[in-house]
Design an enzyme around this catalytic site. Sequence first.
Site, PDB file in Angstrom:
ATOM      1  N   ASP A  92       0.850  -1.185   0.000  1.00 52.97           N
ATOM      2  CA  ASP A  92       0.000   0.000   0.000  1.00 52.97           C
ATOM      3  C   ASP A  92       0.888   1.238   0.000  1.00 52.97           C
ATOM      4  O   ASP A  92       2.111   1.149   0.069  1.00 52.97           O
ATOM      5  CB  ASP A  92      -0.965  -0.012   1.180  1.00 52.97           C
ATOM      6  CG  ASP A  92      -0.253  -0.019   2.529  1.00 52.97           C
ATOM      7  OD1 ASP A  92       0.969   0.241   2.563  1.00 52.97           O
ATOM      8  OD2 ASP A  92      -0.904  -0.284   3.539  1.00 52.97           O
ATOM      9  N   ASP A 271      -7.812  -7.095   0.834  1.00 44.88           N
ATOM     10  CA  ASP A 271      -6.920  -7.341   1.961  1.00 44.88           C
ATOM     11  C   ASP A 271      -7.591  -6.821   3.212  1.00 44.88           C
ATOM     12  O   ASP A 271      -8.424  -5.910   3.154  1.00 44.88           O
ATOM     13  CB  ASP A 271      -5.570  -6.634   1.775  1.00 44.88           C
ATOM     14  CG  ASP A 271      -5.646  -5.166   2.183  1.00 44.88           C
ATOM     15  OD1 ASP A 271      -5.230  -4.819   3.309  1.00 44.88           O
ATOM     16  OD2 ASP A 271      -6.161  -4.354   1.380  1.00 44.88           O
TER      17      ASP A 271
END
Length: 376
Positions: A92, A271
């Site tokens: 990320d 996720d």
Amino acid sequence: MDFKIVHTDNGSDARAGLITTDHGCIETPIFMPVGTQGSVKAVHLTELRNDIKAQIILGNTYHLYLRPGLDILEKAGGLHRFNGWNRPILTDSGGYQVFSLAENRKLSNEGAEFRSHIDGSRHFFTPERVIDVQRTIGADIIMAFDECCPGDADYSYAKQSLELTESWLARCIGHFNGTEPKYGHSQCLFPIVQGCIYPDLRRRAAENIANTGADGYAIGGLAVGEPTEKMYEMIEIVNEALPKDKPRYLMGVGTPVNLLEAIERGVDMFDCIMPTRNGRNGQLFTAGGTMNMRNRKWADDFSPVDENGYSYVDTLYSKAYLHHLFKAGEILALQIASVHNLAFYLWLMKEARRHIIAGDFASWKKNMIPELNKRV
């Protein structure tokens, strides 16, 4: 990176796909276990590979930048070599972590200044810096730097936040296109759709991002305090605008029910820390509902943890034994619960894919939702 849609469901927007990266293929829909600091908490890599059958894991840019640090990661040859995971990795952008440090960060058009949660040291993330950090980490899929807007933000703040994210995105793309991967494998950049719970902002963000021609697209800023139905509404709005021939990644979501609802709306990748975090607190997810293994009712239940056998731990240990481990504070309890929950999440994705290919996902999902919502 290459993405191919293998099949679409007859009664919904669900689709089964195949993502190909230099570190292997990923069958979608897929759930990515979260390895925040290069490690999925309480789970060994052999379990991730062989029992849970994870196809891709996630690393966190903010945390890896602070510890072990970029020097160590570069000397190691990137995160794949550092932690021994030879399958795909996604990182990320660090935007959510900066968002969560609201009292210790300051945003500007240039970037985000923040204090480390470890030692209080000052750091500055610009869009260009975040791309450089992720080049050094070496993930196969990396994220553009964004501001994660609070779920209860008013329209004015959400609009200003989106404008900041869009200006940062242009810089991320420019810097990504002007740099090269470091370790001999390719990387791709996913822009992130923001816009809070406001339909016009979400639509604008998705349309703008669709024009970038990226390899895939992420949907951020959801499951951060907004009502669940609003989250589903935003997913529908965004997916109407995003290209249908590219993967769509819903960040940080969520419960098994959330995943199936999002798959029905055309999401491919997920996720969330929920399966491991909740597992460490004694909650197990199953196809028949959730179980709290700290409850007294399990103390003399010698049946398998889960007779469905998503993982080797399900038939190896009894509910009574797992209850005992939690009550005794044994570390093994955290491992058993984490392995089980991740294996269940990956099983759920495999089943969703199977039913998409069979063409009956919508009806299967309708029957699954009441079961998943049960408290056992």
